[in-house]
Each structure stands twice: as C-alpha cells, then as structure tokens.
Write an enzyme that holds these catalytic residues in place. Structure first.
Site, short mmCIF file in Angstrom:
data_model
loop_
_atom_site.label_atom_id
_atom_site.label_comp_id
_atom_site.label_asym_id
_atom_site.label_seq_id
_atom_site.Cartn_x
_atom_site.Cartn_y
_atom_site.Cartn_z
CB THR A 207 38.91 34.36 45.26
OG1 THR A 207 40.17 34.14 45.89
CG2 THR A 207 38.69 35.84 45.13
CG ASN A 208 38.12 33.00 51.11
OD1 ASN A 208 36.97 33.37 51.23
ND2 ASN A 208 38.52 31.78 51.41
CE LYS A 209 39.03 42.74 51.96
NZ LYS A 209 38.14 43.61 52.70
CB SER A 210 43.71 35.75 51.49
OG SER A 210 45.02 35.34 51.81
CB ALA A 275 42.02 32.75 53.01
#
Ligand code: CTP
Length: 401
Positions: A207-210, A275
């Site tokens: 995943t992305n840091k969002s 993101a």
C-alpha cells in the site's frame, strides 16, 4: 482560515459555564486575522473576565450599554459581518425570541442585519424545555443560524444533550458562513482519495502511506462551495465520508480504475488525489504465505493501471483533469513533466520530505503547476484551506473551458 481575514466579527459571550471555552475560539479568529470585538453579558463576566478577551483581541471588551459611547451598539451592529452568540443561554435566547434588548449584546443583536450564529449550551432539561425549543424554532424561521449543542458530559456531572460543540466544529461553521457558496455551481466534481491496497495473501498487502485527509477535504470543500454533485471514491482510510457527498469505497487500484471509469462521464472535473499503488503482486495467494524455513521471499510485481493516464487519453472537451504528484526530489521538475505527459489541466505537487506536510499531518504545503508550466507555491496551510485554494483555481479553469 483565509476566508476570515479582515472580517468584522462580534463575539457575544453569555453567562454559561462553557464561556471559558470561547476564549480559544476568539483566539483562533484573531489568529485568522479577523477583526474581533467581544461583548460580554453581565453573567458572562461572572465566569470569565473581560481581561482575558482584551488580552486576546487587543481591544476593549464591551460589557455595559452605557460604558463609553451610548451609540456603540448601533455602530457595531452596522459594521459587523457576523455576530456569534456563545454559549447562547436559555435567558439570552428567550430575550432574543421575545424582542427584548436591555444590554450591550441584545441591543447590538436587535440593531444588526448581519448574519447571526447562535451556539446554545446548557443542561439537557433546560435545552429540551418546550418553551426554549419554541424560541429556537422562532429564531431559526427568522434566519438566525444555529449550531449544536452536542450530547455528552455536562457541567452538572450528568450526561445528555446540551454540551458546547468542539472548537474545530465551531470554527468550520464560521468559515462556512463566509465562503462563496456558488463558486462551483454548475460543476460536477469527482475526487479520489486515500491509498489503494494490493493484496499479496489474505493477510498482507502493498500500500501507500496516505491518510486520505487531502482528498476528503477536497470533496467536503467542493460541496461547501456549491458544486452540483460531488462523488468521493476512496481507498481504505480511517475517515468518515463528508456529509452530502456521494461515496464509493474501493480497495485496489483495479477497483479504483473500474469505479472512476464507470463514473467519469458524469463529471466535469476529476481530481485524482488518491495515492494509487503503482505495483501489485503478480499472484495473490489464497492462503497465508507461511514462513516455513525460507529466510527470504521473492515477490514478483506487475504494474497497476495508471488511472490518470487513461483519463487524460479519453478526456472529453470541457472536462478538467487534475493530478497530484508526490515527489522526494526535483519536485517541481518531476511534477511539470507528469503534467505534460498526462496532459493535465493542473498538477498539485507535494514534497515527501517536507515538514508540516505529509499523509498524517493536518497541514500541507503544495506547489500548483499550471498548464503553461508556471509554478505557484502556496504557504503551509490546513488541508481544508489547501483544498479551498485548489478548488478556487479549478473553478476558474473549468469556467474558462
Ligand atoms: N495515479 C494513477 N494511477 C496510478 C498511479 C498514480 O491515477 N497507478 C495518479 C495519482 O492519483 C496522482 C498522479 O497519478 O494524481 C501521480 O501519482 P504519482 O505516484 O506521484 O506519480 P506516477 O505517475 O505514479 O509516477 P512515479 O510513481 O513514477 O513518480
């Protein structure tokens, strides 16, 4: 809270225990560069002293109708853009609803034609009293705005309705009064937000840091600014969807692609604030991958669809597509290049290594890259204000198409 700059606000403080909480609100309004004049009722000064507000506003507090200038209430009533009554007590609301004006606050209220925001707070038994409710109904029908109260712990130690709302909620409401509610009228806006989650097995994911905060703020502000229709398509976040915004929850980049492409034709503006993960595991294991005796694991990844790129390819005449670029180096150059490649109408560039910005932060510092390559840095602001500034540019763009 840029919309509050230079606004003339009268804060009318009444005699309820929540009076002590109003000092924080007055301070925030002053910090937002509003011109705040405080009026206190006699009862209010039993709970908190005028000195507190004089120190916060650098102005003399009015406590008495005949203090200096006997016509001060008329002058104030004329000049002010907004009058806030907080915590609005049973007594003051009763006086207002009955047309009584016997002190500085109620005479100013009687003489003004400006917006009035009433924020009641009191014991539940008083709040639910039918006489009080009737008074509130009457004032609402006459155009007075009301906020709250909330349910929760009360000064008496009991729980119930009557609690003064949170500072943040009050400031949001005040801000809303001053924004242009027709800025985005005629426009339908689709916003994507949050990360996507690409599963590796039933337990693990890429995943992305969002946090989704920026995208949710955009959707919420778009609604406040009068967009005809707002749809928020969000990956997994901890946030509550904003009120009066259509909401679709997705998980993977593929699900987001499907949802965006199924909807895009119904929208004039598409803001890709999500993101989106660029890579996903080529194979998703149906069972949890066991550690067993292996000391390393190789995962083969494949590219996810680039939704923004697909959108830019099928963009119809008059449609605006806006992208976000998260960069850790050469922020402006890279963002400019992405804008050019994806033929966007506007790019919002974010530095990943900046203080006062980033997924978890309440603030953000972005640079807007315009179609002609011009870069426009914005100061550090609350994400809601950043959203407002972005939407202001979008309104101009969309209306010039
Ligand atoms: N985006 C998208 N689909 C993807 C990846 C990104 O639609 N699979 C969108 C994002 O929502 C954002 C913009 O593209 O608006 C830029 O995302 P970013 O990750 O900064 O750039 P990429 O184009 O993915 O390029 P790179 O990762 O190489 O920097």
């Amino acid at each position: 809270m840029r919309s509050l700059k230079d606004k003339k606000i009268v804060a009318g403080i009444c005699g309820g225990i929540a009076a002590y909480k109003t000092a924080g609100i007055v301070s925030k309004l002053v910090q937002a560069e509003a011109e705040v004049q405080v009026i206190m009722t006699h009862a209010a000064s039993q709970f908190i002293t005028p000195l507190t507000f004089e120190a916060l506003t650098h102005r003399k507090v009015f406590t008495n109708l005949f203090q200096d200038d006997p016509l001060a209430h008329v002058e104030l009533a004329h000049q002010t853009h907004l009058l806030i009554v907080m915590p609005a007590t049973y007594h003051v609301i009763g006086k207002l609803a009955s047309g009584l004006a016997d002190d500085m606050l109620t005479t100013t209220l009687a003489a003004t034609r400006a917006a009035v925001l009433v924020i009641p707070a009191m014991e539940s038994q008083m709040y639910t009293n039918p006489i009080f409710q009737e008074n509130c109904r009457k004032l609402r029908a006459l155009g007075y705005r009301f906020l709250g109260p909330e349910s929760g712990y009360l000064a008496s130690g009991r729980a119930g309705i009557g609690r003064f709302p949170d500072e943040e909620k009050i400031l949001k409401e005040i801000e809303t009064i001053f924004v242009d509610h027709s800025l985005l009228s005629g426009l339908r806006i689709l916003v994507t937000a949050g990360p996507t989650r690409e599963m590796l097995d039933p337990m693990r994911c890429l995943t992305n840091k969002s946090s989704g905060k920026m995208g949710y703020a955009l959707a919420e502000q778009a609604r406040t600014l009068g967009a005809d229709n707002v749809l928020l398509i969000s990956g997994p976040t901890q946030l509550q969807p904003p009120e009066e915004v259509d909401f679709l929850k997705v998980e993977s980049a593929e699900e987001m692609r499907e949802a965006v492409l199924a909807q895009e034709k119904n929208f004039d503006v598409i803001v890709m604030a999500a993101a989106v993960a660029d890579w996903r595991p080529k194979r998703i294991s149906t069972h949890k991958i066991k550690k067993l005796s292996t000391s390393s694991l190789t995962i083969e990844l494949e590219r996810t669809p680039d939704i923004l790129h697909i959108l830019s390819q099928k963009k119809r005449k008059g449609q605006c597509v806006i992208g976000f670029a998260a960069e850790s180096e050469n922020v402006i150059e890279n963002a400019r290049e992405k804008l050019r490649k994806k033929q966007l109408d506007l790019m919002v560039a974010n530095s990943l290594i900046q203080e006062n910005a980033g997924p978890e932060s309440e603030t953000n510092e972005v640079t807007l890259i315009h179609k002609n390559g011009r870069s426009e840095p914005l100061p550090v602001m609350d994400k809601r204000e950043v959203a407002y500034e972005i939407l202001r540019r979008i309104a101009r763009l969309a209306k010039s198409k």
